[in-house]
Design a protein around this motif. Structure first.
Motif, PDB file in Angstrom:
ATOM      1  N   LEU A 175      16.308   2.927   8.362  1.00 14.94           N
ATOM      2  CA  LEU A 175      15.033   3.300   8.975  1.00 14.94           C
ATOM      3  C   LEU A 175      14.478   2.089   9.730  1.00 14.94           C
ATOM      4  N   PRO A 176      13.921   2.290  10.929  1.00 20.98           N
ATOM      5  CA  PRO A 176      13.392   1.167  11.707  1.00 20.98           C
ATOM      6  C   PRO A 176      12.452   0.233  10.940  1.00 20.98           C
ATOM      7  N   PRO A 177      11.547   0.741  10.080  1.00 18.72           N
ATOM      8  CA  PRO A 177      10.677  -0.188   9.345  1.00 18.72           C
ATOM      9  C   PRO A 177      11.441  -1.126   8.407  1.00 18.72           C
ATOM     10  N   LEU A 178      12.617  -0.712   7.956  1.00 17.63           N
ATOM     11  CA  LEU A 178      13.417  -1.572   7.079  1.00 17.63           C
ATOM     12  C   LEU A 178      14.246  -2.572   7.874  1.00 17.63           C
ATOM     13  N   LEU A 179      14.458  -2.290   9.147  1.00 20.30           N
ATOM     14  CA  LEU A 179      15.251  -3.181  10.002  1.00 20.30           C
ATOM     15  C   LEU A 179      14.383  -4.132  10.822  1.00 20.30           C
ATOM     16  N   GLU A 180      13.088  -3.881  10.853  1.00 19.67           N
ATOM     17  CA  GLU A 180      12.170  -4.719  11.629  1.00 19.67           C
ATOM     18  C   GLU A 180      12.219  -6.159  11.107  1.00 19.67           C
ATOM     19  N   THR A 181      12.262  -7.114  12.014  1.00 20.33           N
ATOM     20  CA  THR A 181      12.317  -8.528  11.640  1.00 20.33           C
ATOM     21  C   THR A 181      10.905  -9.113  11.544  1.00 20.33           C
ATOM     22  N   PHE A 182      10.828 -10.298  10.985  1.00 25.27           N
ATOM     23  CA  PHE A 182       9.551 -11.009  10.910  1.00 25.27           C
ATOM     24  C   PHE A 182       8.973 -11.209  12.307  1.00 25.27           C
ATOM     25  N   GLU A 183       9.806 -11.637  13.239  1.00 26.48           N
ATOM     26  CA  GLU A 183       9.325 -11.874  14.614  1.00 26.48           C
ATOM     27  C   GLU A 183       8.815 -10.588  15.256  1.00 26.48           C
ATOM     28  N   GLN A 184       9.500  -9.471  15.025  1.00 35.67           N
ATOM     29  CA  GLN A 184       9.049  -8.195  15.586  1.00 35.67           C
ATOM     30  C   GLN A 184       7.702  -7.780  14.982  1.00 35.67           C
ATOM     31  N   THR A 185       7.557  -7.986  13.680  1.00 39.41           N
ATOM     32  CA  THR A 185       6.291  -7.661  13.019  1.00 39.41           C
ATOM     33  C   THR A 185       5.178  -8.544  13.570  1.00 39.41           C
ATOM     34  N   LYS A 186       5.453  -9.842  13.682  1.00 38.02           N
ATOM     35  CA  LYS A 186       4.468 -10.790  14.209  1.00 38.02           C
ATOM     36  C   LYS A 186       4.065 -10.418  15.635  1.00 38.02           C
ATOM     37  N   ASP A 187       5.049 -10.070  16.471  1.00 37.53           N
ATOM     38  CA  ASP A 187       4.759  -9.667  17.844  1.00 37.53           C
ATOM     39  C   ASP A 187       3.915  -8.390  17.886  1.00 37.53           C
ATOM     40  N   ALA A 188       4.262  -7.421  17.038  1.00 37.85           N
ATOM     41  CA  ALA A 188       3.511  -6.160  17.011  1.00 37.85           C
ATOM     42  C   ALA A 188       2.059  -6.412  16.607  1.00 37.85           C
ATOM     43  N   LEU A 189       1.857  -7.242  15.594  1.00 38.71           N
ATOM     44  CA  LEU A 189       0.498  -7.521  15.121  1.00 38.71           C
ATOM     45  C   LEU A 189      -0.303  -8.367  16.114  1.00 38.71           C
ATOM     46  N   GLY A 190       0.380  -9.030  17.041  1.00 42.59           N
ATOM     47  CA  GLY A 190      -0.288  -9.824  18.065  1.00 42.59           C
ATOM     48  C   GLY A 190      -0.489  -9.092  19.374  1.00 42.59           C
ATOM     49  N   ASP A 191       0.058  -7.897  19.489  1.00 39.51           N
ATOM     50  CA  ASP A 191      -0.056  -7.105  20.711  1.00 39.51           C
ATOM     51  C   ASP A 191      -1.503  -6.627  20.863  1.00 39.51           C
ATOM     52  N   PRO A 192      -2.140  -6.918  22.019  1.00 37.52           N
ATOM     53  CA  PRO A 192      -3.537  -6.508  22.201  1.00 37.52           C
ATOM     54  C   PRO A 192      -3.746  -4.987  22.136  1.00 37.52           C
ATOM     55  N   ALA A 193      -2.701  -4.197  22.358  1.00 36.01           N
ATOM     56  CA  ALA A 193      -2.819  -2.739  22.285  1.00 36.01           C
ATOM     57  C   ALA A 193      -2.689  -2.229  20.850  1.00 36.01           C
ATOM     58  N   CYS A 194      -2.316  -3.115  19.925  1.00 36.90           N
ATOM     59  CA  CYS A 194      -2.097  -2.734  18.528  1.00 36.90           C
ATOM     60  C   CYS A 194      -3.296  -3.114  17.670  1.00 36.90           C
ATOM     61  N   PHE A 195      -3.859  -2.122  17.020  1.00 39.30           N
ATOM     62  CA  PHE A 195      -4.973  -2.342  16.101  1.00 39.30           C
ATOM     63  C   PHE A 195      -4.414  -2.157  14.699  1.00 39.30           C
ATOM     64  N   ALA A 196      -4.254  -3.260  13.984  1.00 40.51           N
ATOM     65  CA  ALA A 196      -3.668  -3.236  12.641  1.00 40.51           C
ATOM     66  C   ALA A 196      -4.745  -3.506  11.609  1.00 40.51           C
ATOM     67  N   TRP A 197      -4.729  -2.719  10.564  1.00 41.68           N
ATOM     68  CA  TRP A 197      -5.727  -2.815   9.501  1.00 41.68           C
ATOM     69  C   TRP A 197      -5.030  -2.844   8.160  1.00 41.68           C
ATOM     70  N   GLY A 198      -5.664  -3.476   7.188  1.00 44.69           N
ATOM     71  CA  GLY A 198      -5.093  -3.526   5.854  1.00 44.69           C
ATOM     72  C   GLY A 198      -6.160  -3.502   4.788  1.00 44.69           C
ATOM     73  N   ILE A 199      -5.725  -3.220   3.581  1.00 45.24           N
ATOM     74  CA  ILE A 199      -6.611  -3.259   2.418  1.00 45.24           C
ATOM     75  C   ILE A 199      -6.030  -4.269   1.447  1.00 45.24           C
ATOM     76  N   ARG A 200      -6.898  -5.165   0.988  1.00 48.75           N
ATOM     77  CA  ARG A 200      -6.516  -6.159  -0.012  1.00 48.75           C
ATOM     78  C   ARG A 200      -7.254  -5.864  -1.311  1.00 48.75           C
ATOM     79  N   GLU A 201      -6.535  -6.012  -2.394  1.00 51.91           N
ATOM     80  CA  GLU A 201      -7.127  -5.914  -3.729  1.00 51.91           C
ATOM     81  C   GLU A 201      -6.817  -7.224  -4.434  1.00 51.91           C
ATOM     82  N   ALA A 202      -7.830  -7.938  -4.836  1.00 52.88           N
ATOM     83  CA  ALA A 202      -7.676  -9.247  -5.496  1.00 52.88           C
ATOM     84  C   ALA A 202      -6.775 -10.168  -4.662  1.00 52.88           C
TER      85      ALA A 202
END
Length: 163
Positions: free
Chosen positions: A37-64
């Protein structure tokens, strides 16, 4: 239990997002008989690039301090393309995915009028959740041993204060 408020994620969060993504997608890969599955093959650099893309709005939830859920919405014209909605396996079934997705939808730019996403036809929990949140199946596309189920949801405009 109410989930903590979503936080905006960026390239600095790529390592945590990728770790969470792999943990969340392994059960999906097993259910679909596809460890590529593409999410399992995605590399660190691809994830970093996606999260830095101005068209990408990424959100997360942190617990502790721990990242337990995240989602990305890429703005493509009037469409918000929802992807990588993930929840830590030990936190699934507690409403984190639903609350995060709704918060992310509300936080996308006002130019977005429709949200689109897809998931595998054996993703029982996500299929149920998307329907519950107002997503409607539009079509299916074949993959190796399963189908991708495509959904769409018009943006709901708030007419008053959120309570």
């Amino acid at each position: 239990m109410t989930s903590p408020p979503p936080l905006r994620l960026g390239p600095v969060d790529a390592g945590e997002v990728l770790t969470l993504q792999r943990a969340a997608y392994v059960p999906e890969a097993r259910a679909h008989g596809d460890l590529d599955l593409p999410p399992l093959l995605e590399t660190f650099e691809q994830t970093k690039d996606a999260l830095g893309d101005p068209a990408c709005f990424a959100w997360g939830i942190r617990e502790a301090g721990r990242l337990v859920a995240s989602v990305r919405i890429v703005v493509d014209g009037e469409a918000g393309l929802v992807g990588r909605l993930i929840v830590a396996p030990d936190r699934q079934g507690h409403g984190l995915g639903s609350s995060l997705l709704l918060a992310a939808e509300a936080a996308t730019p006002p130019t977005v009028t429709v949200f689109r996403l897809f998931t595998g036809d054996r993703s029982v929990g996500p299929l149920r959740m998307y329907a519950k949140l107002g997503y409607v199946e539009t079509h299916r596309t074949p993959e190796a041993h399963y189908e991708l189920v495509h959904f769409e949801k018009p943006r709901v405009r708030s007419t008053g204060p959120v309570r």
